[in-house]
Design an enzyme around this catalytic site. Structure first.
Site, PDB file in Angstrom:
ATOM      1  CG  ASP A   1      27.609 -15.709  14.240  1.00 20.44           C
ATOM      2  OD1 ASP A   1      27.675 -15.443  13.135  1.00 20.44           O
ATOM      3  OD2 ASP A   1      27.725 -14.799  15.311  1.00 20.44           O
ATOM      4  CB  SER A   2      25.179 -17.515   9.247  1.00 20.38           C
ATOM      5  OG  SER A   2      26.348 -18.395   8.556  1.00 20.38           O
TER       6      SER A   2
ATOM      7  CG  ASP B   1      31.363 -15.952  12.772  1.00 22.75           C
ATOM      8  OD1 ASP B   1      31.837 -14.733  12.902  1.00 22.75           O
ATOM      9  OD2 ASP B   1      30.338 -15.890  11.817  1.00 22.75           O
TER      10      ASP B   1
ATOM     11  CE  LYS C   1      32.938 -13.856  10.147  1.00 24.97           C
ATOM     12  NZ  LYS C   1      31.803 -13.238  10.545  1.00 24.97           N
TER      13      LYS C   1
ATOM     14  CD  GLU D   1      29.172 -10.319  13.953  1.00 26.54           C
ATOM     15  OE1 GLU D   1      28.488  -9.418  14.402  1.00 26.54           O
ATOM     16  OE2 GLU D   1      28.852 -11.189  13.168  1.00 26.54           O
TER      17      GLU D   1
ATOM     18  CD  GLU E   1      26.960  -9.063   6.644  1.00 24.56           C
ATOM     19  OE1 GLU E   1      27.685  -9.662   7.581  1.00 24.56           O
ATOM     20  OE2 GLU E   1      25.494  -9.628   6.785  1.00 24.56           O
TER      21      GLU E   1
HETATM   22  O1  KIV Z   1      28.002 -15.889   9.895  1.00 28.04           O
HETATM   23  C1  KIV Z   1      28.265 -15.927   8.657  1.00 28.04           C
HETATM   24  O2  KIV Z   1      27.684 -16.453   7.808  1.00 28.04           O
HETATM   25  C2  KIV Z   1      28.917 -14.538   8.363  1.00 28.04           C
HETATM   26  C3  KIV Z   1      28.923 -14.274   7.069  1.00 28.04           C
HETATM   27  C4  KIV Z   1      27.611 -13.707   6.618  1.00 28.04           C
HETATM   28  C5  KIV Z   1      29.829 -13.184   6.637  1.00 28.04           C
HETATM   29  O3  KIV Z   1      29.536 -13.822   9.150  1.00 28.04           O
END
Ligand code: KIV
Length: 271
Positions: free
Chosen positions: A52-53, A91, A119, A121, A188
């Site tokens: 989600d980056s 994510d 994924k 969090e 992280e």
């Molecule tokens: O969203 C993302 O790219 C991430 C990485 C920084 C691990 O969660």
């Protein structure tokens, strides 16, 4: 008739689990589109993360919070069209997994778009959601330490687990996530010693980003690894295209440096 997935050579959870038991480092980079996904597919990278980056690097936002399930599904479908050999982790965006049934509905969309693992969090109530998903056959990756979806609650993008009680809590959370059935954990921005304790304690692969060299693998946002980030870069970022290397060489440089242990070096780590 043999179904196509039984014939494919795609990196799977068993591949990464076996790598960890053999002590081989796992390499993971993010991708959000078919072109970069295809480049990663042809590289030595093991896992592609549709992070989600994308809220930051694709949408130009300052946090990942506005990213939607629709955004994630769209970019996952783009990546899945470009990559057929790698494990694709996706994510689940912020607040898209508040209840088991909401998480299952949203995970279904991301898996239908082409992801193989989702994924989530955090810990606390999220552990129960992870259990809900894994009991229903969904492959789940946890994410602890600096969890960007909680940036405001954390008071900024800061190293986590520096105090003894915070480190103990993080280790307990990691164990709870593994017990809930997760098959991988991203860690992280934590001190190297904590990265080492979590990796030693868990049997599932622990993939670090700013969590020191002892993790079972390393992940970076692709644009950071290629030196395309604008503004301030975190300490753990290394530009693998410095010295004028092209994109393919930069990606292979990341893979080689993680495998030979030269990345992360001391200057990329926290104490
Ligand atoms: O969203 C993302 O790219 C991430 C990485 C920084 C691990 O969660």
């Amino acid at each position: 008739m043999t179904s196509p997935q039984f014939m494919s050579q795609r990196v799977s959870l068993s591949t990464v689990r076996d790598m960890t038991s053999r002590g081989e480092k796992i390499t993971m980079l993010t991708a959000y589109d078919a072109t970069f996904a295809a480049l990663l597919d042809q590289s030595g990278v093991d896992v592609i993360l549709v992070g989600d980056s994308l809220g930051n690097v694709i949408q130009g936002r300052s946090t990942t919070l506005p990213v939607t399930v629709g955004d994630m599904a769209y970019h996952t479908a783009c990546v899945a069209r470009g990559a057929s050999n790698k494990l694709i982790v996706v994510d689940m965006p912020a607040l898209s997994y508040n209840t088991g049934s909401q998480a299952a509905d949203n995970a279904r969309q991301l898996l239908a778009a082409g992801g193989q693992m989702v994924k989530l969090e955090g810990a606390g109530p999220v552990v129960e959601i992870i259990e809900f998903l894994t009991e229903r056959g969904v492959a789940v990756c946890g994410h602890l330490g600096l969890t960007p979806q909680s940036v405001h609650k954390l008071g900024g993008f800061k190293v986590q687990g520096r105090q003894t009680d915070a480190a103990e809590q993080l280790l307990a959370d990691a164990v709870a996530i593994e017990r809930a059935g997760a098959d991988m954990l991203i860690l992280e921005c934590v001190p190297t010693a904590l990265g080492q304790s979590v990796s030693n304690e868990l049997s599932i692969p622990v993939v670090g980003i700013g969590a020191g060299p002892h993790c079972d693998g390393q992940v970076l946002v692709l644009y950071d690894a290629l030196g395309l980030g604008s503004g301030h870069s975190a300490r753990f970022v290394r530009n693998f295209c410095a010295d004028g290397l092209d994109v393919r060489s930069g990606i292979e440089g990341f893979v080689a440096a993680v495998r030979d242990g030269s990345y992360p070096a001391k200057e990329h780590c926290y104490e």
